[in-house]
Design a protein around this motif. Structure first.
Motif, PDB file in Angstrom:
ATOM      1  N   UNK A 373       0.811  -1.216   0.000  1.00 45.98           N
ATOM      2  CA  UNK A 373       0.000   0.000   0.000  1.00 45.98           C
ATOM      3  C   UNK A 373       0.845   1.267   0.000  1.00 45.98           C
ATOM      4  N   UNK A 374       2.170   1.128  -0.168  1.00 47.16           N
ATOM      5  CA  UNK A 374       3.048   2.291  -0.222  1.00 47.16           C
ATOM      6  C   UNK A 374       3.820   2.554   1.045  1.00 47.16           C
ATOM      7  N   UNK A 375       3.565   1.785   2.095  1.00 47.96           N
ATOM      8  CA  UNK A 375       4.359   1.948   3.303  1.00 47.96           C
ATOM      9  C   UNK A 375       5.825   1.665   3.050  1.00 47.96           C
ATOM     10  N   UNK A 376       6.683   2.486   3.636  1.00 46.99           N
ATOM     11  CA  UNK A 376       8.137   2.346   3.486  1.00 46.99           C
ATOM     12  C   UNK A 376       8.568   2.360   2.023  1.00 46.99           C
ATOM     13  N   UNK A 377       7.913   3.200   1.237  1.00 52.10           N
ATOM     14  CA  UNK A 377       8.258   3.309  -0.189  1.00 52.10           C
ATOM     15  C   UNK A 377       9.694   3.776  -0.394  1.00 52.10           C
ATOM     16  N   UNK A 378      10.229   4.486   0.586  1.00 44.91           N
ATOM     17  CA  UNK A 378      11.600   5.000   0.487  1.00 44.91           C
ATOM     18  C   UNK A 378      12.636   3.879   0.622  1.00 44.91           C
ATOM     19  N   UNK A 379      12.196   2.659   0.886  1.00 43.21           N
ATOM     20  CA  UNK A 379      13.109   1.525   0.951  1.00 43.21           C
ATOM     21  C   UNK A 379      13.198   0.776  -0.384  1.00 43.21           C
ATOM     22  N   UNK A 380      12.483   1.245  -1.404  1.00 40.38           N
ATOM     23  CA  UNK A 380      12.583   0.618  -2.716  1.00 40.38           C
ATOM     24  C   UNK A 380      13.980   0.845  -3.313  1.00 40.38           C
ATOM     25  N   UNK A 381      14.356  -0.041  -4.230  1.00 40.57           N
ATOM     26  CA  UNK A 381      15.634   0.133  -4.943  1.00 40.57           C
ATOM     27  C   UNK A 381      15.374   0.225  -6.444  1.00 40.57           C
ATOM     28  N   UNK A 382      14.365   1.010  -6.802  1.00 43.96           N
ATOM     29  CA  UNK A 382      13.973   1.132  -8.208  1.00 43.96           C
ATOM     30  C   UNK A 382      14.642   2.309  -8.916  1.00 43.96           C
ATOM     31  N   UNK A 383      15.603   2.948  -8.264  1.00 43.62           N
ATOM     32  CA  UNK A 383      16.318   4.067  -8.888  1.00 43.62           C
ATOM     33  C   UNK A 383      17.715   3.662  -9.341  1.00 43.62           C
ATOM     34  N   UNK A 384      18.031   2.392  -9.193  1.00 42.68           N
ATOM     35  CA  UNK A 384      19.383   1.903  -9.487  1.00 42.68           C
ATOM     36  C   UNK A 384      19.798   2.223 -10.928  1.00 42.68           C
ATOM     37  N   UNK A 385      18.973   1.876 -11.888  1.00 42.79           N
ATOM     38  CA  UNK A 385      19.358   2.068 -13.291  1.00 42.79           C
ATOM     39  C   UNK A 385      19.496   3.545 -13.645  1.00 42.79           C
TER      40      UNK A 385
END
Length: 391
Positions: A373-385
């Motif tokens: 549901x978007x909780x802890x979205x800042x823990x994603x690693x989708x900015x790597x590329x």
């Protein structure tokens, strides 16, 4: 050159610690407002003492959110934590609500108008950090301090260990060699217990198996020193034993002292406040830098001025661990190209205008798993590329 062999300690506190009770209530109020109006403004502070809770601050939101609703949210938070004691009970505590309208002078600097984009809610500096000590790219001492208390809360809530109370503190000291954690030098745990006859040894008998569950097996040796309830009995706990306030556990909330902190607390603030949102963005960026294998460690500082949309500065320090010929300056340039760091850009990228904050109030805002549901979205690693491509 940084030291390679040393001892380092970090502490955590449980959801029932007096200050964390206040953080939880304040964030539950934020969630209440954002759930009804995603663009609401909230700056909520909570004080808790023996059977009394005081909620104060500034808000801008729908009239449907009444003091009665806020009181209900506070009681529900206390009940969820598990306080049903004579000195602090979710049902009988006196709850006073003193929230009032946000200052128009602050609002005029923050709100978008005409050709002016939305500005930062305050001046300040925010830090983010990541390292490869643990799989979640968090410093090991704070990560395992959290894990100990989180596990003990689980067995308290599910009824496995009914003698444990909500209030607890942990502290883990790790031995580092060649810059990596290799052993646990000591473990400190003080936990409230509901049976007055329990001794420190009795409490150790309850908690040690769970501590061993979460700690790396090879780190616990015959040389590890255990301090379990070292002062003896711990029956009177929570706000009945010690007054609590929102925002007093900022090092527990972040990196356990392993990285700098800008000084601003998170809990009780809506995401227009860069104390919160920009600290989340800095963690997101630092984690993605390390996840992209651009460096083994990364500290990022962002600086803002009230009413100004873009950060005044972006600073990167990889502590001499950059890889593949990169420099700190190159990573700074990549960050600026890869993410809009205006308050609006941060909120949209991380989808922060949602009621996702009460869950972050205990066991750290960082090093958690991103939730559906978007909780802890800042823990994603989708900015790597993006970071690699812009470096």
């Amino acid at each position: 050159m940084a030291r390679q062999s040393y001892l380092f300690s970090s502490e955590s506190v449980s959801e029932g610690h007096p200050d964390k009770v206040c953080d939880r209530i304040s964030d539950a109020v934020v969630d209440l407002f954002l759930g009804e109006m995603p663009e609401a403004r909230v700056a909520c502070e909570t004080l808790a003492t023996t059977n009394r809770v005081v909620i104060a601050g500034e808000t801008r939101g729908p009239d449907s959110i009444t003091p009665e609703k806020i009181e209900e949210v506070a009681r529900n938070a206390i009940r969820d934590i598990g306080y049903e004691q004579d000195g602090f009970h979710w049902k009988t505590a006196d709850v006073a609500v003193h929230l009032h309208a946000q200052s128009a002078h602050i609002a005029q600097g923050v709100d978008a108008s005409g050709n002016k984009d939305e500005g930062a809610g305050d001046q300040g500096i925010m830090f983010g950090y990541a390292c490869n000590d643990t799989p979640v790219l968090m410093p090991a001492a704070i990560y395992y301090s959290h894990q100990i208390l989180k596990r003990l809360a689980e067995v308290r809530h599910d009824g496995t260990e009914p003698k444990l109370g909500p209030d607890a503190k942990s502290q883990v000291t790790l031995k580092f060699e060649n810059g990596k954690p290799v052993a646990c030098s000591s473990i400190v745990l003080s936990t409230q217990h509901l049976d007055e006859d329990l001794t420190s040894e009795d409490v150790r008998g309850i908690v040690e198996p769970y501590i061993r569950e979460v700690m790396p097996t090879e780190w616990l040796t015959d040389d590890t020193i255990w301090y379990i309830n070292p002062t003896g009995k711990f029956v009177i706990g929570g706000p009945d034993g010690d007054c609590g306030l929102t925002g007093r556990k900022i090092i527990v909330d972040t990196y356990g002292g392993a990285a700098p902190h800008g000084g601003g607390a998170f809990s009780g603030k809506d995401p227009t406040k860069v104390d919160r949102s920009a600290a989340y963005a800095a963690r997101y960026l630092a984690k993605n830098v390390v996840a992209a294998d651009m460096a083994d460690r990364c500290t990022i500082q962002l600086a803002y001025a009230i009413g100004v949309s873009q950060p005044l500065s972006i600073y990167v320090d990889t502590h001499g661990t950059t890889k593949n010929g990169l420099t700190d300056e190159a990573i700074e340039r990549s960050i600026a190209k890869s993410m809009d760091l205006s308050p609006r850009g941060i909120r949209e990228t991380l989808q922060l205008n949602r009621p996702i904050y009460a869950r972050s109030a205990a066991y750290g805002h960082f090093g958690r798993e991103p939730e559906a549901d978007g909780g802890f979205s800042w823990e994603r690693t989708d900015l790597v590329e993006a970071l690699r491509g812009n470096a």
